[in-house]
Write a protein that holds these residues in place. Structure first.
Motif, mmCIF file in Angstrom:
data_model
loop_
_atom_site.group_PDB
_atom_site.id
_atom_site.type_symbol
_atom_site.label_atom_id
_atom_site.label_comp_id
_atom_site.label_asym_id
_atom_site.label_seq_id
_atom_site.Cartn_x
_atom_site.Cartn_y
_atom_site.Cartn_z
ATOM 1 N N TYR A 221 0.942 -1.203 -0.046
ATOM 2 C CA TYR A 221 -0.147 -0.127 -0.206
ATOM 3 C C TYR A 221 0.900 1.076 -0.017
ATOM 4 O O TYR A 221 2.170 0.979 0.591
ATOM 5 N N LYS A 222 0.403 2.541 -0.530
ATOM 6 C CA LYS A 222 1.170 3.507 -0.564
ATOM 7 C C LYS A 222 1.768 3.953 0.921
ATOM 8 O O LYS A 222 1.283 4.153 1.995
ATOM 9 N N GLY A 223 3.223 3.877 0.769
ATOM 10 C CA GLY A 223 4.026 4.200 2.282
ATOM 11 C C GLY A 223 4.062 3.144 2.948
ATOM 12 O O GLY A 223 4.875 2.926 3.979
ATOM 13 N N THR A 224 3.612 1.808 2.656
ATOM 14 C CA THR A 224 3.654 0.549 3.554
ATOM 15 C C THR A 224 4.262 -0.396 2.421
ATOM 16 O O THR A 224 3.613 -1.204 1.706
ATOM 17 N N SER A 225 5.318 -1.239 2.856
ATOM 18 C CA SER A 225 6.251 -2.058 2.306
ATOM 19 C C SER A 225 6.229 -3.334 3.073
ATOM 20 O O SER A 225 6.346 -3.281 4.555
ATOM 21 N N TYR A 226 6.481 -4.511 2.404
ATOM 22 C CA TYR A 226 6.675 -5.718 3.338
ATOM 23 C C TYR A 226 7.674 -6.513 2.414
ATOM 24 O O TYR A 226 7.848 -6.151 1.150
ATOM 25 N N GLY A 227 8.507 -7.168 3.046
ATOM 26 C CA GLY A 227 9.737 -7.862 2.295
ATOM 27 C C GLY A 227 10.048 -9.155 3.286
ATOM 28 O O GLY A 227 9.996 -9.300 4.412
ATOM 29 N N THR A 228 10.919 -9.935 2.592
ATOM 30 C CA THR A 228 11.486 -11.160 3.212
ATOM 31 C C THR A 228 12.979 -11.124 3.337
ATOM 32 O O THR A 228 13.367 -10.796 2.038
#
Length: 188
Positions: free
Chosen positions: A75-82
Motif C-alpha cells: 500500500y502507498k507508504g507501506t512495504s513488506y519484504g522477506t
C-alpha cells in the motif's frame, strides 16, 4: 541438509495466518519466516515475533543493500519484504521455512527457489465473506477495508500461478488439507 520452503499467500482476511500457525503447532520441523514491514504494529503485534517493524528509512536502506529476497510496497507508504538472512538462517539450521506473505511476494520466492519451494494460495469462499471477516476483526477503518477488498479482488486472479489452492470455506477442513499437502511435499 537445507530445509525446504513452504509459502502461504492469500488476500488479507482469508485465514492464511491461522492456517500457518496451525501447521507450526503440528510440528513438521517448520520455522516461521518473519517478514519485515515499514508499517506500524497493530496493538496485538510484537516486533521480532509477528514482523520486523522498520522505519521507512530503515526499510529503504535494506532494499538499497539488496538484503531482501523479495519486497513490495503493498500500500502507498507501506512495504513488506522477506530478508534473505532470515530465510538462510532457518534453512542452514536444517528446518523448513514457512512463509505468510502477500501474493506477489509468494510468487517471487517460488521463482527464486523453484522446486525447493511449495507455493500455496488460500482462497476465501467469496469476496463478500472476505469483507465480513475483515470487518469482524475490528482492527481497521472502513476505508482500509475497502482498500483491502479492492486489492483482494486483484490478488484472486493470481491463484492459478500457485502450486496448490486451498479454499478456506471451513477452517477445520482447510487445516486437514494443508497438513496433507505439507506432509506430501516434505516427504518427496
Amino acid at each position: 541438509m537445507k530445509g525446504k520452503l513452504i509459502i502461504f499467500s492469500a488476500p488479507s482476511g482469508t485465514g492464511k495466518t491461522t492456517i500457518v500457525r496451525h501447521l507450526l503447532a503440528k510440528g513438521f520441523d517448520l520455522e516461521f519466516s518473519i517478514s519485515a514491514t515499514s508499517r506500524q504494529p497493530r496493538h496485538t503485534e510484537t516486533h521480532g515475533k509477528d514482523y520486523y517493524f522498520l522505519t521507512a528509512e530503515e526499510f529503504a536502506k535494506k532494499v538499497e543493500n539488496e538484503e531482501f529476497l523479495e519486497w513490495e510496497e503493498v500500500y502507498k507508504g507501506t512495504s513488506y519484504g522477506t530478508l534473505k538472512s532470515e530465510v538462510e538462517r532457518i534453512r542452514n539450521n536444517g528446518k523448513h521455512v514457512i512463509f505468510d506473505v502477500d501474493v506477489v511476494g509468494g510468487l517471487n520466492i517460488k521463482k527464486y527457489y523453484g522446486d525447493e519451494a511449495l507455493a500455496v494460495f488460500v482462497q476465501p469462499p467469496s469476496v463478500e465473506e472476505l469483507r465480513n471477516r475483515l470487518t469482524g476483526r475490528s482492527t481497521e477503518t472502513e476505508e482500509k477495508i475497502a482498500m483491502r477488498i479492492a486489492k483482494a479482488e486483484h490478488e484472486l486472479s493470481f491463484a492459478p500461478k500457485f502450486d496448490v489452492v486451498i479454499v478456506n470455506d471451513d477452517l477445520e477442513r482447510a487445516f486437514v488439507e494443508a497438513e496433507k499437502i505439507i506432509a506430501d511435499f516434505l516427504n518427496k
